[in-house]
Design a protein around this motif. Structure first.
Motif, mmCIF file in Angstrom:
data_model
loop_
_atom_site.group_PDB
_atom_site.id
_atom_site.type_symbol
_atom_site.label_atom_id
_atom_site.label_comp_id
_atom_site.label_asym_id
_atom_site.label_seq_id
_atom_site.Cartn_x
_atom_site.Cartn_y
_atom_site.Cartn_z
ATOM 1 N N ASN A 87 36.119 51.580 38.169
ATOM 2 C CA ASN A 87 37.179 52.005 39.077
ATOM 3 C C ASN A 87 37.322 50.955 40.170
ATOM 4 N N ILE A 88 38.358 50.152 40.064
ATOM 5 C CA ILE A 88 38.517 49.026 40.995
ATOM 6 C C ILE A 88 39.009 49.479 42.369
ATOM 7 N N THR B 180 33.381 51.344 47.024
ATOM 8 C CA THR B 180 32.214 50.464 46.876
ATOM 9 C C THR B 180 32.513 49.247 46.006
ATOM 10 N N PHE B 181 33.692 49.238 45.366
ATOM 11 C CA PHE B 181 34.006 48.120 44.462
ATOM 12 C C PHE B 181 34.341 46.871 45.259
ATOM 13 N N ILE C 275 41.806 44.003 36.630
ATOM 14 C CA ILE C 275 42.699 44.917 35.932
ATOM 15 C C ILE C 275 41.882 45.966 35.196
ATOM 16 N N GLN C 276 42.233 47.230 35.421
ATOM 17 C CA GLN C 276 41.548 48.332 34.749
ATOM 18 C C GLN C 276 42.055 48.455 33.318
ATOM 19 N N TYR D 118 43.850 42.866 43.879
ATOM 20 C CA TYR D 118 43.681 41.439 44.157
ATOM 21 C C TYR D 118 42.691 41.213 45.304
ATOM 22 N N PHE D 119 41.923 40.134 45.166
ATOM 23 C CA PHE D 119 41.085 39.618 46.249
ATOM 24 C C PHE D 119 41.535 38.183 46.501
ATOM 25 N N ASN D 120 42.049 37.926 47.708
ATOM 26 C CA ASN D 120 42.668 36.635 48.021
ATOM 27 C C ASN D 120 41.733 35.750 48.837
ATOM 28 N N PHE D 121 41.822 34.446 48.588
ATOM 29 C CA PHE D 121 40.962 33.475 49.253
ATOM 30 C C PHE D 121 41.752 32.210 49.581
#
Length: 782
Positions: A96-97, A101-102, A135-136, A144-147
């Motif tokens: 579960n994204i 806690t993910f 993606i599940q 998304y996690f952006n950097f």
């Protein structure tokens, strides 16, 4: 001028080795299949614009110390945003994204950093944007996690990473140099070659060099295990090659390990791994992969690197005992440890499943192209049945009832989804009111759709209840139904859907593959770099070639190294063991058995086509002067070893084993010397005539015009040949084999005799049998 050592390294290998961390869980390994992952990637990429790019190969030369490294990889996406590109790294998961806690995985971030650095260096940029897209699998929702990356910052990260990885590379490099030096100077470990052994070695070697397929009919005694391994090792010429020695039985693994140890004693430097099934090697009394329950799953990836370096630096033969010893030392799961260590060994000894089964095969070797698998398939006569099983799948109604109980407290509830499947199955149950066995050309669409829906509901519910008490048991059922859905992806003209009930009235739905040769051939031609199938009993060879690899491949037939006169083969042709005649011929069969055993004190085995027939004889067989050992249906490995040890011990009386043809005592065991004086084969070994075997008969009739031959006669005769093959295992062995049935003395069966059986005695009375046995043992006392 210093010559730099060149290495080609995949970015994924670096980051998985250095940055893998966290727990091992049921969601970690072999859960998202290559096909599912590819589809998920493609879904994300399908939303790219025409200015975006996907699946971009990238490489960079990186010089460090005495090494010139060719870093390579494949970026998932470059997304155009105004005047810049954003680097996209896509990861599919069943987790579960959106759980609080993910978070992103450090290994995934490291991979993104490497690609960002390589792209900036190639494009002469000083900074760029990047993101990890999760993606599940269940619903294709994304997060998304952006950097933002700066070249000067990544310089230090890449330098430190490669510095650490080079320490590992130097260990690998030193080993590889030793390995290839030892292979070059390695000589055959025996003073002489057995008859046919050198011929087989040459054929296996050439098969690898030509990336071809070979079928070798290699009789007992030529040393086929050593021949296949020695020639394969000699054929190794790059570090991407891996030899897969596959076998159906534990004994086959042991023989292969013994051969490798012998070569090691002769100076070979090589690393070999034995893969043992997860349930067999699990340290817990009952397998539970939840990291909150299993201490060997908790923090697995945190300890994996040190455990890998430790075992690689100190061991060469990584058998089950060695793997388990190091796994306990580092407190990690032995099964998943062995799979990871397989990256760094040269020979993998395992069951057929790890190569050919679409549900459990090692994706890293057979769905990707970083390695070059060389396949050695031992006891290849098992492959026809095993390949059909690998591409078949079965579900049980009782599992749904059990699932309803186990998941009764899950929120969101899965009860409604289970009810939908049960309701859909009533279509089959209603039809079974009028028939005991149903066979359809396809599965009911509603049944399939409701199963897929149930899988999604289980996934979503377990995401919300990651610490649910019954999670492991629920996942076991989930994977059974997931396998069913996966196998349906292969469903076609060689499949049937069978519906029936077992003795407990449990409804069974089976996707049955009648011919898996198409899929096996795909593995051989498109994923392997040379494959050899070998067995003493590939008779007739056309049958095996057609049903394993669609008649593709070369054939090698080797003569037995043993004098044919050492085996007294008797066709007892006056008895019918057909089912309808068994009661009438039972007394004669018993007389033949007793006469054979009494002719000379020793150990004997009588092989039967079924437990029922075996027990019929046992009940009427008086045993005052014979010690009888009985194979029972539920006999385990411990009892099997006890029985074999009994054969090895001394006895004042003769011993008689009553065993089943094709069972645990009929192949893969060497009854050497005085361990076995003879076998009595009762009947032609035909499989039971039933609906399932008749399906094969009908299919083979239509496909090859050889229905009865392929479904009944050939499999039965293979069991007979295997049984007779127990008698003569060395050049000094002498013994008798009595084939009881009038069918053996017909051209229909004699044409299937191995060439070693060209001399045989036709006998039709107890009197003549007694005389023939007396004369043979007078000449050939063991």
């Amino acid at each position: 001028m210093i010559t730099l050592k060149e290495f080609r390294i995949a970015v994924r290998d670096i980051v998985s080795f250095l940055y893998a961390s966290g727990d091992l869980s049921s969601e970690t390994f072999q859960n998202v299949s290559a096909l599912e992952g590819t589809k998920a990637h493609q879904y994300v990429q399908s939303h790219y614009t025409s200015e975006d790019q996907s699946e971009i190969s990238i490489s960079l030369m990186y010089e460090k110390n005495d090494y010139l490294l060719y870093l390579n990889g494949r970026m998932d996406g470059l997304i155009r945003q105004e005047n810049i590109y954003v680097l996209d790294e896509i990861k599919s998961t069943r987790k579960n994204i959106f759980d609080e806690t993910f978070t992103y995985n450090l290994e995934h971030l490291a991979q993104l950093k490497f690609y960002a650095y390589m792209y900036m260096k190639n494009e002469q940029l000083t900074d760029m944007e990047g993101r990890i897209t999760y993606i599940q699998i269940s619903d294709y929702k994304t997060r998304y996690f952006n950097f933002t990356f700066y070249l000067r910052d990544l310089e230090a990260f890449i330098n430190d990473s490669i510095e650490e990885y080079l320490e590992w590379i130097s260990i690998i490099e030193h080993y590889q140099r030793q390995k290839f030096d030892s292979i070059e100077t390695l000589s055959f470990p025996f003073d002489t070659y057995r008859r046919g052994q050198r011929e087989m070695m040459a054929a296996v070697y050439q098969t690898i060099k030509d990336k071809d397929i070979l079928y070798a009919i290699a009789p007992t005694g030529i040393g086929k295990t050593m021949a296949s391994l020695f020639s394969s090792i000699k054929a190794l010429d790059n570090d991407r090659q891996k030899i897969f020695y596959t076998t159906a039985k534990t004994q086959g693994k042991t023989i292969a390990l013994d051969a490798i140890n012998l070569l090691k004693d002769k100076g070979l430097t090589i690393k070999a791994l034995e893969i043992t099934a997860k349930d067999t090697t699990c340290f817990l009394e009952k397998r539970n992969c939840d990291p909150n329950v299993c201490p060997f799953a908790k923090g697995f990836f945190d300890r994996l690197k040190d455990a890998t370096i430790d075992i690689f630096s100190n061991e060469d033969i990584l058998d089950r005992q060695t793997i388990e010893s190091y796994a306990k030392k580092h407190e990690i799961c032995p099964f998943e440890y062995s799979l990871y260590v397989s990256y760094f060994v040269d020979i993998i000894i395992c069951d057929y499943n790890y190569v050919f089964d679409p549900r459990v095969h090692l994706v890293r070797y057979f769905d990707e192209f970083n390695y070059q698998p060389l396949l050695l398939v031992d006891e290849a006569h098992n492959m026809i049945q095993r390949s059909r099983d690998m591409y078949s799948a079965t579900i049980f109604k009782s599992d749904l009832i059990k699932l309803r109980r186990l998941g009764s407290k899950l929120k969101p509830s899965i009860k409604h989804a289970i009810k939908k499947v049960l309701d859909a199955l009533t279509v089959y149950e209603d039809r079974l009111t009028y028939a005991y066995f149903l066979s359809d050309k396809d599965i009911d669409e509603t049944v399939y759709d409701t199963i897929r829906n149930l899988l999604t509901k289980i996934e979503n519910s377990l995401k919300e209840n990651s610490k649910y008490n019954n999670k492991t048991q629920i996942l076991d059922i989930y994977f059974t139904f997931l396998a069913f859905v996966k196998i349906y992806e292969y469903y076609g003209e060689t499949y049937l859907t069978n519906i029936y009930k077992d003795r407990d009235e449990d409804l069974i739905v089976e996707l049955r593959c009648l011919d898996a040769s198409k899929y096996i051939l795909d593995t051989l031609e498109n994923k392997a770099y040379g494959s050899t199938f070998f067995s003493a009993t590939l008779h007739p060879i056309e049958y095996y070639k057609k049903l394993i690899s669609q008649d593709v491949g070369e054939t090698l037939k080797i003569k037995s190294p043993f004098p044919p006169e050492h085996l007294n083969l008797v066709l007892y042709n006056s008895v019918s063991t057909r089912y309808k005649d068994r009661d009438n011929s039972l007394d004669e069969v018993i007389k033949i058995i007793k006469e054979t055993v009494q002719a000379k004190k020793g150990n004997y085995i009588a092989f039967f086509p079924s437990y029922q027939y075996l027990n019929q004889v046992y009940e009427k067989l008086s045993s005052d002067d014979i010690e009888i050992m009985l194979q029972e249906k539920d006999m385990g490995h411990f009892e099997r070893h006890q029985t074999i040890d009994t054969f090895r011990s001394n006895s004042e009386t003769s011993r008689l084993g009553l065993f089943v043809m094709g069972g645990m005592f009929s192949e893969g065991i060497d009854y050497i010397g005085d361990m076995l004086s003879g076998v009595i084969v009762v009947g032609v070994g035909l499989p039971m005539i039933n609906e399932l075997n008749n399906q094969l008969k009908d299919y083979y009739d239509q496909a090859f015009n050889k229905g009865f031959d392929y479904a009944y006669q050939y499999p039965g005769m293979n069991k007979v040949i295997q049984a007779v093959g127990r008698v003569i295992r060395t050049e000094n062995d002498k013994g008798v084999a009595i084939l009881i049935d009038d069918r053996f003395d017909t051209s229909y069966y004699r044409k299937l005799f191995p060439i070693e059986w060209k001399s045989y005695n036709r006998i039709s009375s107890i009197k003549n049998l007694k005389k023939a046995l007396s004369e043979f043992w007078k000449i050939n006392q063991k």
